[in-house]
Scaffold this active site. Sequence first.
Site, short mmCIF file in Angstrom:
data_model
loop_
_atom_site.label_atom_id
_atom_site.label_comp_id
_atom_site.label_asym_id
_atom_site.label_seq_id
_atom_site.Cartn_x
_atom_site.Cartn_y
_atom_site.Cartn_z
N ASP A 68 0.86 -1.19 0.00
CA ASP A 68 0.00 0.00 0.00
C ASP A 68 0.89 1.24 0.00
OD1 ASP A 68 -3.27 0.30 1.14
OD2 ASP A 68 -2.01 2.07 0.82
N SER B 168 -15.72 -3.33 -11.17
CA SER B 168 -16.83 -2.54 -10.67
C SER B 168 -18.04 -2.65 -11.58
CB SER B 168 -16.40 -1.06 -10.60
OG SER B 168 -17.51 -0.22 -10.44
N TYR C 35 -13.18 6.68 -14.25
CA TYR C 35 -13.02 5.60 -13.27
C TYR C 35 -13.56 4.29 -13.86
CZ TYR C 35 -14.36 2.40 -9.58
OH TYR C 35 -14.54 1.25 -8.84
N LYS D 274 -11.66 0.74 -15.29
CA LYS D 274 -11.97 -0.62 -14.84
C LYS D 274 -12.29 -1.52 -16.03
CE LYS D 274 -11.47 -0.29 -10.37
NZ LYS D 274 -10.45 -1.08 -9.65
N ASN E 137 -19.28 9.19 -1.30
CA ASN E 137 -20.28 8.13 -1.30
C ASN E 137 -21.40 8.40 -0.29
OD1 ASN E 137 -17.59 5.91 -1.88
ND2 ASN E 137 -19.15 6.44 -3.38
N LEU E 138 -22.55 7.77 -0.54
CA LEU E 138 -23.76 8.04 0.22
C LEU E 138 -23.66 7.71 1.70
CD1 LEU E 138 -26.76 8.86 0.30
CD2 LEU E 138 -27.32 6.50 -0.39
N PHE F 87 -29.24 13.59 -4.31
CA PHE F 87 -29.06 14.10 -5.67
C PHE F 87 -30.15 13.57 -6.61
CE2 PHE F 87 -25.41 16.06 -4.28
CZ PHE F 87 -24.36 15.21 -3.93
C1 WQD Z 1 -24.98 6.23 -4.62
C2 WQD Z 1 -26.27 7.01 -4.78
C3 WQD Z 1 -26.00 9.25 -5.58
C4 WQD Z 1 -23.92 10.87 -2.12
C5 WQD Z 1 -20.11 3.70 -6.09
C6 WQD Z 1 -18.66 3.83 -6.02
C7 WQD Z 1 -17.99 3.16 -7.18
C8 WQD Z 1 -18.56 1.80 -7.47
C9 WQD Z 1 -20.07 1.85 -7.55
C10 WQD Z 1 -17.17 0.04 -6.67
C11 WQD Z 1 -26.30 7.84 -6.06
C12 WQD Z 1 -26.57 9.24 -4.17
C13 WQD Z 1 -24.56 10.00 -2.99
C14 WQD Z 1 -24.65 11.97 -1.57
C15 WQD Z 1 -26.60 11.24 -2.76
N1 WQD Z 1 -18.20 0.87 -6.47
N2 WQD Z 1 -25.87 10.19 -3.28
N3 WQD Z 1 -25.96 12.11 -1.91
O1 WQD Z 1 -22.06 6.59 -7.45
O2 WQD Z 1 -23.24 4.38 -7.04
O3 WQD Z 1 -20.69 4.55 -7.06
O4 WQD Z 1 -20.52 2.39 -6.33
O5 WQD Z 1 -16.43 0.05 -7.57
O6 WQD Z 1 -16.63 3.04 -6.82
O7 WQD Z 1 -18.33 5.19 -6.00
O8 WQD Z 1 -22.05 5.48 -5.17
O9 WQD Z 1 -22.47 6.27 -2.89
O10 WQD Z 1 -21.55 7.92 -4.59
O11 WQD Z 1 -23.91 7.16 -4.80
O12 WQD Z 1 -27.79 11.40 -3.06
O13 WQD Z 1 -24.12 12.81 -0.78
O14 WQD Z 1 -26.37 7.92 -3.69
O15 WQD Z 1 -26.65 10.22 -6.38
O16 WQD Z 1 -27.62 7.81 -6.57
P1 WQD Z 1 -22.11 5.29 -6.77
P2 WQD Z 1 -22.43 6.77 -4.30
#
Ligand code: WQD
Length: 341
Positions: free
Chosen positions: A33, A127, A152, A156, A202-203, A221
């Site tokens: 790492d 992913s 990203y 992948k 992330n959420l 969002f």
């Molecule tokens: C999820 C949902 C946002 C933050 C992730 C990883 C990516 C990949 C796939 C492994 C979306 C909503 C988010 C916030 C929100 N994983 N949201 N308010 O975009 O699905 O991608 O999973 O490889 O690496 O990033 O995940 O958690 O960013 O968003 O409303 O403050 O939550 O719009 O619909 P995402 P996320």
Amino acid sequence: MKNKVVVTGGLGYIGSHTVVALLENGYEPIIIDNLENSSLEVINGIFKITGIKPSLHIIDCKVYIELETVIKNIEGICGIIHFAAYKSVNESIEKSYAYYENNILSLINVIKIADKYAIENIVFSSSCTVYGNPLEQPVTENMPFGEITNPYGKSKMMCEEILKDFYISSAKHKVISLRYFNPIGAHTTGLIGELPNGIPNNLLPYITKVASGKLAKLKVFGNDYNTKDGTCMRDFIHVCDLADAHISALNYANSKENKNYDVFNIGTGIPTSVLELITTFEKVNNIKIDYEFTKRRAGDIESIYAKTDKAAETLSWKSKRNISQSLKDAWNWELKNNKHD
Ligand code: WQD
């Protein structure tokens, strides 16, 4: 019997949970790492959980000579699990070349090492973003790559293609790409978990920061999607289930005689909306989350969740933990680690 496993990005979120699972399954992880997106403290968490402090090499997989200097002196390596990569969808849009350089060059170095030092098994962290915005759900592994909206996800997809061609040209390796859906939660002890740099993209880490008062309000969002409650649908999988999938993949590769390249969806197969995740978090942790609906985030897809039959049939792996467990474990981690910003 060879039981050493090189884990690149082994101090990261999914990497550290996989290191714990490897130790609990009789493997000897060798962590590599560069600490760019992780912290040395994580090794203490792994030690507290398992009683073992795995060997750690602080190097950058992008620098081939650093990787070779470590690997050439280690006997008995049965596999490499390659996590080391940048992983933020929206950050990749602003820093595209850094994502391609980091994610693709580190993979190519891993392949060169595996080839030169006859490391038979490679498990790659891919992913569900490679599916783009899928027209049909649940997504299955034989679907073609979708129209990917961010570097990203494209990195992948390119890495999967490079691995497939490497397998074909070398025919000496067993190569598995695991397509993760949305990893959430933390080890049930609260000793390791997600450590987002700065404001979480992330959420769920954003939700836990709002719950602990570190962030004021969650922005949802978009609530005008064509879904049951207007918010996006995702397949949220407990990070420990995801870690277990790597053990199943490695055991499968180790047990097979013939070489091959294969891809597996690693999700729960259960779609959950953003709003459902919020309300379930509030319910299981008895906490109110302040949130508001705002406009859609660029690059977001409406809905994606996994068909999980292939991993169940071939790897004998299925997710075991439900969303409530994930949300309790995520909150437990936040409570026990509120020193992290
Ligand atoms: C999820 C949902 C946002 C933050 C992730 C990883 C990516 C990949 C796939 C492994 C979306 C909503 C988010 C916030 C929100 N994983 N949201 N308010 O975009 O699905 O991608 O999973 O490889 O690496 O990033 O995940 O958690 O960013 O968003 O409303 O403050 O939550 O719009 O619909 P995402 P996320």
